[in-house]
Design an enzyme around this catalytic site. Sequence first.
Site, PDB file in Angstrom:
ATOM      1  N   GLY A 129       3.122 -15.664   8.028  1.00 60.24           N
ATOM      2  CA  GLY A 129       2.478 -15.159   9.234  1.00 60.24           C
ATOM      3  C   GLY A 129       3.477 -14.666  10.267  1.00 60.24           C
ATOM      4  N   ARG A 159       0.799  -1.223   0.000  1.00 63.79           N
ATOM      5  CA  ARG A 159       0.000   0.000   0.000  1.00 63.79           C
ATOM      6  C   ARG A 159       0.839   1.284   0.000  1.00 63.79           C
ATOM      7  NH1 ARG A 159      -3.861  -1.544   4.803  1.00 63.79           N
ATOM      8  NH2 ARG A 159      -2.182  -3.009   5.143  1.00 63.79           N
TER       9      ARG A 159
HETATM   10  C1  UD1 Z   1      -1.038  -7.886  13.333  1.00 62.99           C
HETATM   11  C2  UD1 Z   1      -1.604  -8.709  14.486  1.00 62.99           C
HETATM   12  C3  UD1 Z   1      -2.864  -8.034  14.994  1.00 62.99           C
HETATM   13  C4  UD1 Z   1      -2.548  -6.619  15.414  1.00 62.99           C
HETATM   14  C5  UD1 Z   1      -1.890  -5.848  14.284  1.00 62.99           C
HETATM   15  C6  UD1 Z   1      -1.370  -4.554  14.787  1.00 62.99           C
HETATM   16  C7  UD1 Z   1      -1.019 -11.052  14.077  1.00 62.99           C
HETATM   17  C8  UD1 Z   1      -1.515 -12.356  13.611  1.00 62.99           C
HETATM   18  N1  UD1 Z   1      -1.904 -10.037  14.030  1.00 62.99           N
HETATM   19  O1  UD1 Z   1      -1.997  -7.958  12.275  1.00 62.99           O
HETATM   20  O2  UD1 Z   1      -3.393  -8.747  16.104  1.00 62.99           O
HETATM   21  O3  UD1 Z   1      -3.705  -5.956  15.847  1.00 62.99           O
HETATM   22  O4  UD1 Z   1      -0.766  -6.573  13.764  1.00 62.99           O
HETATM   23  O5  UD1 Z   1      -0.881  -3.775  13.726  1.00 62.99           O
HETATM   24  O6  UD1 Z   1       0.102 -10.947  14.503  1.00 62.99           O
HETATM   25  N2  UD1 Z   1       5.334  -9.880   8.869  1.00 62.99           N
HETATM   26  C9  UD1 Z   1       6.432 -10.600   8.469  1.00 62.99           C
HETATM   27  N3  UD1 Z   1       6.239 -11.854   7.955  1.00 62.99           N
HETATM   28  C10 UD1 Z   1       5.019 -12.417   7.839  1.00 62.99           C
HETATM   29  C11 UD1 Z   1       3.898 -11.660   8.248  1.00 62.99           C
HETATM   30  C12 UD1 Z   1       4.084 -10.401   8.758  1.00 62.99           C
HETATM   31  O7  UD1 Z   1       7.553 -10.137   8.560  1.00 62.99           O
HETATM   32  O8  UD1 Z   1       4.949 -13.558   7.381  1.00 62.99           O
HETATM   33  C13 UD1 Z   1       5.535  -8.537   9.430  1.00 62.99           C
HETATM   34  C14 UD1 Z   1       4.957  -7.469   8.525  1.00 62.99           C
HETATM   35  O9  UD1 Z   1       5.936  -6.965   7.628  1.00 62.99           O
HETATM   36  C15 UD1 Z   1       4.549  -6.407   9.519  1.00 62.99           C
HETATM   37  C16 UD1 Z   1       4.205  -7.203  10.783  1.00 62.99           C
HETATM   38  O10 UD1 Z   1       4.837  -8.445  10.633  1.00 62.99           O
HETATM   39  O11 UD1 Z   1       5.618  -5.527   9.866  1.00 62.99           O
HETATM   40  C17 UD1 Z   1       2.707  -7.364  10.982  1.00 62.99           C
HETATM   41  O12 UD1 Z   1       2.151  -8.105   9.934  1.00 62.99           O
HETATM   42  P1  UD1 Z   1       0.746  -7.767   9.300  1.00 62.99           P
HETATM   43  O13 UD1 Z   1       0.452  -8.753   8.239  1.00 62.99           O
HETATM   44  O14 UD1 Z   1       0.672  -6.340   8.959  1.00 62.99           O
HETATM   45  O15 UD1 Z   1      -0.229  -8.069  10.531  1.00 62.99           O
HETATM   46  P2  UD1 Z   1      -1.686  -7.532  10.750  1.00 62.99           P
HETATM   47  O16 UD1 Z   1      -2.627  -8.296   9.911  1.00 62.99           O
HETATM   48  O17 UD1 Z   1      -1.696  -6.058  10.648  1.00 62.99           O
END
Ligand code: UD1
Length: 449
Positions: A83, A18
């Site tokens: 995840g 985004r």
């Molecule tokens: C996550 C939380 C949610 C919280 C929110 C706050 C989980 C399952 N959910 O959701 O409860 O309210 O953040 O903003 O944790 N990332 C990785 N590798 C992955 C997935 C994610 O490095 O495989 C990193 C992303 O780059 C990001 C962070 O982890 O910096 C959060 O991931 P994102 O997918 O944005 O989580 P949300 O769905 O926002």
Amino acid sequence: MTSRTCLSIILAAGEGTRMKSALPKVLHQIAGLPMVAHVVKAAETAGATDIALVIGHGADEMRKAAEKFAPRAGTFVQEQRLGTAHAVLAARNAIAKGYDDILVMFGDTPLIDAAALGAARAKLAEGVAVVVIGFRPPNPSGYGRLLEKSGKLTAIREEKDCTEEERKIGFCNAGMMAVSGRHALDLLDGVGNANAKGEYYLTDIVEIANAKGLDVVATEAGYENALGINNRAELAEAEAIWQKRRRREAMLAGVTLIAPETVYFSHDTEVGQDTIVEPNVFFGPGVKIAGGVKIHAFSHLEGATVAANADIGPYARLRPGSDLAAKAKVGNFVEVKNARIEAGAKVNHLTYIGDARVGAGANIGAGTITCNYDGYSKFFTDIGAGAFVGSNSSLVAPLKLGDGAYIASGSVITEDVPEDALAFGRARQKTLPGKGKELRERRASAAKK
Ligand code: UD1
Ligand code: CA
């Protein structure tokens, strides 16, 4: 400060679609510093002894950037984005070293303040196994909801997996967690992916810990501290919050900002007491301003060092390597680059001083240019103490003007001028008595015809 060891794992593998950018999301800057570097800073302030950066998208660029903002951090590549729990486990080898505390943070949540992290660590020290940092966003949609029962956190439910009742809960997961190092791997290895998104959710460790009879609690941080950045509008919102905090900090430390909302600081700006900053001043990175300085409106400073009681602007530009001594004066429409302006020297108007020294008490007239560049190399101009450079002079470097040298206005100076000498570098004036009148009459009669 506690003597407990602490590993901070910062998740930054996501692409950040985004942002619509070629640059990985977490490298977009706030106050001139990548947002993930703000997260690293907060972790360090909260006492993290080691940092593990989990990268994936744009890994090479991330690694290169990390060498600058977190040279001590270990980097761990998460090849597939399965995840947040999967991401944390990319740093398995770091966790396995055995830490008292593990802090999990997101690279896109740059305003998190160290106090909130410290408070979460304090709970671990009391024997709690998992501490989740919660917050109450104005619009909770998209966040995981915190389910509590008699002061304990029982589960975090991702919005997509929430019942209608659960969706009404305003207390949300900010994304940061403190986990007891002793239990961390055991909890993470228990996470599966049977949920709406088919991802390994970090948030599942809350229920897993509860099932094992471990203590889990939520703490609360202010909304602003937990703001996550997904697009450039949110980036600007975070920048605005950061600037507002920094301006207040500057004012409380004794700096006058006449119109604080128009002054922009960088992450490393230093400003001394009793300095007055007029409206619309921009501090780029690397600026150090002593006390009692006056920075007039619309000035732009970057990589500059300014000593006490100097006077800058309005409309001055100090570029990297500008070094102003006490009571130096750099006035309107003056650009200074890689130059030292010594004590009390004045460069008041419409001038370029680059690759130079302007000696103490020297006076540089309006429109003076140090011609420092021949299209290939840069050359130095050394102007002695007490020298006087008349207006509209070109000083062609390499050049040395001795102490007290006097340069006539409109000169092009190409040769060194000794101490106390007077130098002219221009054509002599020719004055023809009565010729002006004669010319005027001739032109007037020609126009009549
Ligand atoms: C996550 C939380 C949610 C919280 C929110 C706050 C989980 C399952 N959910 O959701 O409860 O309210 O953040 O903003 O944790 N990332 C990785 N590798 C992955 C997935 C994610 O490095 O495989 C990193 C992303 O780059 C990001 C962070 O982890 O910096 C959060 O991931 P994102 O997918 O944005 O989580 P949300 O769905 O926002
Ligand atoms: Ca997110």
